[in-house]
Design an enzyme around this catalytic site. Structure first.
Site, PDB file in Angstrom:
ATOM      1  CG  HIS A   1      34.141  27.421  58.374  1.00 22.03           C
ATOM      2  ND1 HIS A   1      32.946  28.080  58.303  1.00 22.03           N
ATOM      3  CD2 HIS A   1      34.882  28.092  59.298  1.00 22.03           C
ATOM      4  CE1 HIS A   1      32.982  29.108  59.137  1.00 22.03           C
ATOM      5  NE2 HIS A   1      34.138  29.144  59.736  1.00 22.03           N
TER       6      HIS A   1
ATOM      7  CE1 TYR B   1      33.767  33.248  62.358  1.00 25.32           C
ATOM      8  CE2 TYR B   1      32.417  31.320  61.913  1.00 25.32           C
ATOM      9  CZ  TYR B   1      33.642  31.959  61.868  1.00 25.32           C
ATOM     10  OH  TYR B   1      34.734  31.319  61.343  1.00 25.32           O
TER      11      TYR B   1
ATOM     12  CG  ASP C   1      24.731   2.968  87.331  1.00 25.22           C
ATOM     13  OD1 ASP C   1      25.021   3.111  86.118  1.00 25.22           O
ATOM     14  OD2 ASP C   1      23.580   3.105  87.762  1.00 25.22           O
TER      15      ASP C   1
HETATM   16  P1  FAD Z   1      46.123  22.518  63.850  1.00 26.99           P
HETATM   17  O1  FAD Z   1      46.269  23.936  64.113  1.00 26.99           O
HETATM   18  O2  FAD Z   1      45.664  22.097  62.499  1.00 26.99           O
HETATM   19  O3  FAD Z   1      47.489  21.840  64.175  1.00 26.99           O
HETATM   20  C1  FAD Z   1      47.768  20.496  63.825  1.00 26.99           C
HETATM   21  C2  FAD Z   1      49.218  20.459  63.473  1.00 26.99           C
HETATM   22  O4  FAD Z   1      49.625  19.123  63.259  1.00 26.99           O
HETATM   23  C3  FAD Z   1      49.523  21.199  62.177  1.00 26.99           C
HETATM   24  O5  FAD Z   1      50.437  22.213  62.492  1.00 26.99           O
HETATM   25  C4  FAD Z   1      50.120  20.152  61.266  1.00 26.99           C
HETATM   26  O6  FAD Z   1      51.149  20.675  60.486  1.00 26.99           O
HETATM   27  C5  FAD Z   1      50.628  19.140  62.264  1.00 26.99           C
HETATM   28  N1  FAD Z   1      50.739  17.780  61.736  1.00 26.99           N
HETATM   29  C6  FAD Z   1      49.762  17.046  61.149  1.00 26.99           C
HETATM   30  N2  FAD Z   1      50.235  15.828  60.841  1.00 26.99           N
HETATM   31  C7  FAD Z   1      51.521  15.784  61.255  1.00 26.99           C
HETATM   32  C8  FAD Z   1      52.540  14.786  61.214  1.00 26.99           C
HETATM   33  N3  FAD Z   1      52.310  13.573  60.702  1.00 26.99           N
HETATM   34  N4  FAD Z   1      53.756  15.088  61.722  1.00 26.99           N
HETATM   35  C9  FAD Z   1      53.998  16.308  62.261  1.00 26.99           C
HETATM   36  N5  FAD Z   1      53.080  17.295  62.300  1.00 26.99           N
HETATM   37  C10 FAD Z   1      51.851  17.026  61.825  1.00 26.99           C
HETATM   38  N6  FAD Z   1      37.834  27.691  66.278  1.00 26.99           N
HETATM   39  C11 FAD Z   1      37.365  28.504  67.232  1.00 26.99           C
HETATM   40  O7  FAD Z   1      37.402  28.147  68.389  1.00 26.99           O
HETATM   41  N7  FAD Z   1      36.841  29.722  66.932  1.00 26.99           N
HETATM   42  C12 FAD Z   1      36.766  30.163  65.659  1.00 26.99           C
HETATM   43  O8  FAD Z   1      36.307  31.258  65.420  1.00 26.99           O
HETATM   44  C13 FAD Z   1      37.229  29.312  64.642  1.00 26.99           C
HETATM   45  N8  FAD Z   1      37.110  29.698  63.365  1.00 26.99           N
HETATM   46  C14 FAD Z   1      37.668  28.937  62.388  1.00 26.99           C
HETATM   47  C15 FAD Z   1      37.641  29.411  61.085  1.00 26.99           C
HETATM   48  C16 FAD Z   1      38.257  28.701  60.090  1.00 26.99           C
HETATM   49  C17 FAD Z   1      38.224  29.224  58.708  1.00 26.99           C
HETATM   50  C18 FAD Z   1      38.885  27.478  60.390  1.00 26.99           C
HETATM   51  C19 FAD Z   1      39.575  26.685  59.355  1.00 26.99           C
HETATM   52  C20 FAD Z   1      38.876  26.980  61.673  1.00 26.99           C
HETATM   53  C21 FAD Z   1      38.270  27.704  62.679  1.00 26.99           C
HETATM   54  N9  FAD Z   1      38.237  27.245  64.002  1.00 26.99           N
HETATM   55  C22 FAD Z   1      37.779  28.068  64.995  1.00 26.99           C
HETATM   56  C23 FAD Z   1      38.721  25.910  64.344  1.00 26.99           C
HETATM   57  C24 FAD Z   1      40.139  25.946  64.882  1.00 26.99           C
HETATM   58  O9  FAD Z   1      40.933  26.683  64.044  1.00 26.99           O
HETATM   59  C25 FAD Z   1      40.721  24.561  65.007  1.00 26.99           C
HETATM   60  O10 FAD Z   1      39.795  23.683  65.580  1.00 26.99           O
HETATM   61  C26 FAD Z   1      41.990  24.562  65.847  1.00 26.99           C
HETATM   62  O11 FAD Z   1      42.874  25.531  65.385  1.00 26.99           O
HETATM   63  C27 FAD Z   1      42.663  23.215  65.814  1.00 26.99           C
HETATM   64  O12 FAD Z   1      43.901  23.289  66.465  1.00 26.99           O
HETATM   65  P2  FAD Z   1      44.876  22.047  66.418  1.00 26.99           P
HETATM   66  O13 FAD Z   1      46.106  22.417  67.154  1.00 26.99           O
HETATM   67  O14 FAD Z   1      44.157  20.843  66.837  1.00 26.99           O
HETATM   68  O15 FAD Z   1      45.140  21.795  64.876  1.00 26.99           O
END
Ligand code: FAD
Length: 803
Positions: free
Chosen positions: A217, A244, A534
């Site tokens: 995105h 946005y 239900d």
């Molecule tokens: P992440 O932040 O991806 O964290 C997951 C973590 O898991 C990572 O740190 C990774 O290193 C770790 N990991 C993965 N696999 C393993 C493993 N096997 N062992 C150990 N660690 C592992 N959301 C909004 O609400 N508002 C916005 O305006 C918005 N804008 C966005 C704009 C962009 C460009 C992007 C990319 C996203 C945006 N989002 C927004 C979405 C939002 O950023 C994500 O949905 C959210 O940050 C997800 O958080 P998370 O903790 O689930 O994932």
């Protein structure tokens, strides 16, 4: 305190560590493959816009709770949210959205172009028709929120490890019992995967399914806009162009969904970003951004003074239905997941997850987000890829509540499907099934109704979509003659074996220990006494029960309670069988000549079942009716389905039998006060609150939820029926209900009743609201007058069914 390992230290993992330790589970270990806390996941560069209002009450609540928590953490900049309309359709959509905000308790206001420009001075007032302003929306400082929650969790005993990748989940006795890392194994009673867009790939390694698709995105930041009032601007959405905006100091950030879907292949990502600190940041594809830039300049002309200075294609998760994926894996208990969660909902999700893990249930209805909500086909890579990409395209589209998926249709069809096509069925989709909404073949009945002087209401452009007044004629015909309803998609299981009775007795609220041939309407509750589902339970043999339920979550719940001794088997028989409802005053006249058994009211009582034949077809008849008419649900093996349909049509010819669709079905069930689980009633409600107290027998002995019901305080709200005064008034669901001008509740579902010539709606209202109270429903800003009425509105004596 149980040992918990959380995989992933993004905003979701850190919030969960905070929530669990805050509830006293302090033995928490959080692992991340990246550095802390800019881990390289989506959170590391999320611009953090939080628009709280959503069509889903649950999602709006999760967002509201996130805002409240981030404010308390000093990680929220409450600049307000502005969503603008450049088309009449969008303006109407904002009106509808302001209704949701009212329904869910979020302050929001529709404003004109000048006020939009006053709030956001870069905006050209001539470019917009108006907007929706939500003062409590704003910017989440996602990294700060993650870090400060991690600090709080650490202070309570949690451990955070950077650059420690979870490689495998350890199992013992069919349960997850720890995590393997290159640095050694970590034992755990609970493992929670908060791996963001890595979640699907990680689950696949374990042979499990997490249906999310990582997608790119675009996000761009402009150069400085000196001298312009950028700092402190509200967050802005221009959904007509899938865009946005937010301020970054004196620069503007632009997020775009206006490009082609760009799914991310995790295999190539791992190779391409092996040495990258930010695997979630892919190179910007400039050509995809061109339309976004043009549309941005049209709305915000000051952008002509600058250009894009920094930009990237960021990666995050999309799912087949746009909702997050939360809960415990049925195939590997002890392994939980909280993925496909936006920053917007993160802290709310973490609080709900912690409550669920610690208490065993959650006070908030999470059925839309449950990991186990998916039918089998929805877990296929093809389905996940196609529907998630579709969700990307439609992320800001105006979606009608009766609009259904267009891709991958026809995955499940009943044996009656081709016959229905021949009758001009208009199909919609649910659970993968093709379901007739109405039949063109019944158009002459509508003409007859009109000629006979029945007033058919004129619908507005919105409520007229995905609708046909033919359904009114189908409903009226059902009350006068007889109709066939395809009930095949109704999920049904066989619960069998010597332990079946005691299992069902423990899981449900009504007495199921009845003679063979009995049918019982009953409820499954969670431990808090909330309604999980239900169901009707038909006892077809001493140890054999057929249960009709609401979907995959029920399979999950029942299978999770099966005794270990193998004394009960649970089998989904939906696909191998079919079901047709034969309902209407002439149902007996139609069916009796086909049946060797006596179908009279005296011999075949209401709420009983019979294994018999219709013609040469072996069938099970259940004398029940969701439409409130004489008749039966007729079950047969799928291979007999088409023949069954033809036999019923042929025998029904002299009685004028028709095939009728789901819209008629809905209006008839609303007339009769029958609740739809998931729409009218959820785990947030007790049976009494939902008007389902009649299905609970507190005296029968213990069952899940009984103790909570025994102690339940008087409920603050009740599900009530509303009858509209104006015969043309129609609502569709989720609209706010006002009493004396103040919002007090919201509509759950509604249907236009052919019997009383008015729309009937169900609504959650304050418990003290009396029958006869006057209320209004805010439908796109218009206030429609209604009266709280006694239930059921039609045939309270049950004379139509029991004859
Ligand atoms: P992440 O932040 O991806 O964290 C997951 C973590 O898991 C990572 O740190 C990774 O290193 C770790 N990991 C993965 N696999 C393993 C493993 N096997 N062992 C150990 N660690 C592992 N959301 C909004 O609400 N508002 C916005 O305006 C918005 N804008 C966005 C704009 C962009 C460009 C992007 C990319 C996203 C945006 N989002 C927004 C979405 C939002 O950023 C994500 O949905 C959210 O940050 C997800 O958080 P998370 O903790 O689930 O994932």
């Amino acid at each position: 305190s149980p040992k918990v390992v959380i995989i992933g230290a993004g905003v979701v993992g850190c919030s969960l560590a905070d929530e669990l330790t805050g509830r006293g589970w302090t033995d928490v270990t959080v692992l991340d493959r990246g550095p802390l806390f800019a881990t390289g996941g989506s959170t590391s560069h999320a611009p953090g816009l939080v628009f709280q209002t959503n069509s889903s009450k649950t999602m709006s609540t999760l967002a509201r709770r996130t805002v409240e928590k981030f404010l308390e953490l000093g990680a929220f900049d409450q600049v307000g949210g502005l969503e603008v309309a450049t088309t009449e359709a969008r303006m109407a959509e904002l009106r509808r959205k302001s209704g949701w905000a009212r329904s869910w308790g979020i302050q929001a206001r529709l404003i004109g172009p000048e006020e939009c420009a006053a709030l956001h001075p870069l905006l050209l007032p001539e470019a917009v028709l108006g907007g929706l302003h939500t003062p409590t929306d704003g910017l989440a400082l996602a990294l700060r929120a993650a870090e400060s929650q991690a600090e709080r969790a650490s202070a309570r005993g949690a451990r955070f490890f950077a650059r420690r990748e979870a490689l495998e989940i350890l199992e013992h006795g069919g349960r997850a019992c720890g995590v393997r890392t290159a640095e050694g194994d970590i034992a755990a009673d609970f493992v929670v995967c908060c791996a963001g867009f890595w979640g699907a790939e990680f689950a696949k390694k374990l042979g499990l399914a997490v249906p999310l698709l990582p997608m790119a995105h675009q996000y761009a930041t402009t150069g400085q806009l000196p001298g312009l009032p950028v700092a402190g601007l509200p967050i802005l959405r221009h959904q007509d162009q899938d865009l946005y905006y937010r301020a970054h100091g004196d620069r503007l950030g632009i997020g775009s969904y206006s490009h082609r879907p760009i799914p991310v292949d995790m295999g190539s990502l791992a190779v391409d970003t092996a040495d990258e600190p930010m695997p979630s940041m892919l190179p910007f594809t400039e050509e995809d951004f061109a339309p976004a830039w043009r549309a941005s300049m049209a709305l915000l002309p000051a952008l002509a003074e600058t250009k894009v200075e920094e930009a990237f294609n960021g990666v995050f998760s999309f799912t087949p239905d746009g909702f997050p994926i939360l809960g415990e894996h049925r195939e590997l208990p002890g392994l939980w997941t909280a993925e496909a969660v936006w920053v917007t909902h993160s802290a709310g999700v973490a609080a709900a997850m912690a409550e669920w893990m610690v208490d065993g249930t959650c006070g908030l209805d999470l059925h839309e987000c449950d990991l186990n909500r998916f039918e089998q086909h929805a877990l296929s890579p093809t389905f996940v890829a196609e529907t998630s990409a579709r969700n990307f395209i439609e992320v800001y589209d105006i979606i009608h509540p009766h609009e259904y998926r267009t891709v991958l249709r026809g995955l499940r069809t009943s044996p009656f499907h081709s016959a229905q096509q021949e009758l001009g069925a208009s199909f919609f989709e649910g659970g993968g099934w093709e379901r007739p909404a109405w039949f063109e073949a019944n158009a002459p009945l509508l003409a007859e109704l009109r000629e006979g002087g029945t007033r058919i209401p004129e619908r507005d452009g919105w409520s007229d979509k995905f609708y046909s007044p033919i359904s009114i004629a189908e409903a009226a015909w059902t009350r006068e003659r007889v109709a066939l309803y395809d009930m095949t998609p109704l999920t049904r299981y066989e619960v069998a074996g010597p332990g079946a009775l005691s299992l069902l007795d423990r899981l449900t609220t009504n007495v199921v220990d009845k003679p063979v041939g009995s049918v019982v309407y009953t409820l499954m509750l969670d431990e808090r006494g909330g309604v999980r589902s239900d169901l009707t339970v038909a006892r077809l043999g001493a140890h054999t029960f057929q249960v009709a339920v609401n979907g995959p979550l029920d399979f999950d719940w029942i299978s999770g309670h099966l005794p270990d001794d193998g004394s009960v088997t649970l089998r989904d028989i939906t696909g191998g069988t079919c079901c047709v409802g034969v309902w209407g005053p002439l149902a007996r006249a139609l069916a009796q000549p086909l049946c060797p058994d006596d179908l009279s009211h005296e011999k075949f009582r209401y709420f009983t079942a019979l294994r018999t034949y219709l013609g040469a077809i072996p069938v099970t008849l259940l004398r029940v009716s969701y439409v409130g008419e004489l008749g039966w649900e007729v079950y047969a093996s799928a291979e007999h389905g088409r023949a069954l349909w033809d036999v019923l049509r042929e025998a029904g010819r002299e009685h004028g039998v028709i095939a009728a669709g789901r819209v008629a079905f809905n209006s008839l069930r609303v007339e009769k006060g029958y609740r739809l689980w998931g729409t009218d009633v959820t785990t947030e409600h007790t049976p009494a609150q939902a008007g389902l107290g009649f299905a609970v027998r507190m005296g029968k002995g213990d069952f899940i939820g009984r103790a909570a019901l025994a102690e339940a305080p008087a409920p603050p709200t009740m599900l009530r029926s509303l009858v509209f005064k104006d015969p043309d008034a129609v609502v569709l669901g989720k609209e706010p209900v006002l009493v004396a001008g103040s919002p007090v509740g919201y509509v759950t579902s509604a249907g236009w009743s052919a019997t009383i010539g008015r729309c009937i709606a169900y609504a959650w209202l304050p418990a003290e609201t009396p029958i006869g109270a006057e209320a209004t429903v805010d439908y796109f800003g218009a206030e429609l007058a209604a009266v709280v009425s006694a239930e059921p509105v039609v045939d309270p004596e049950m004379a139509r069914i029991k004859r």
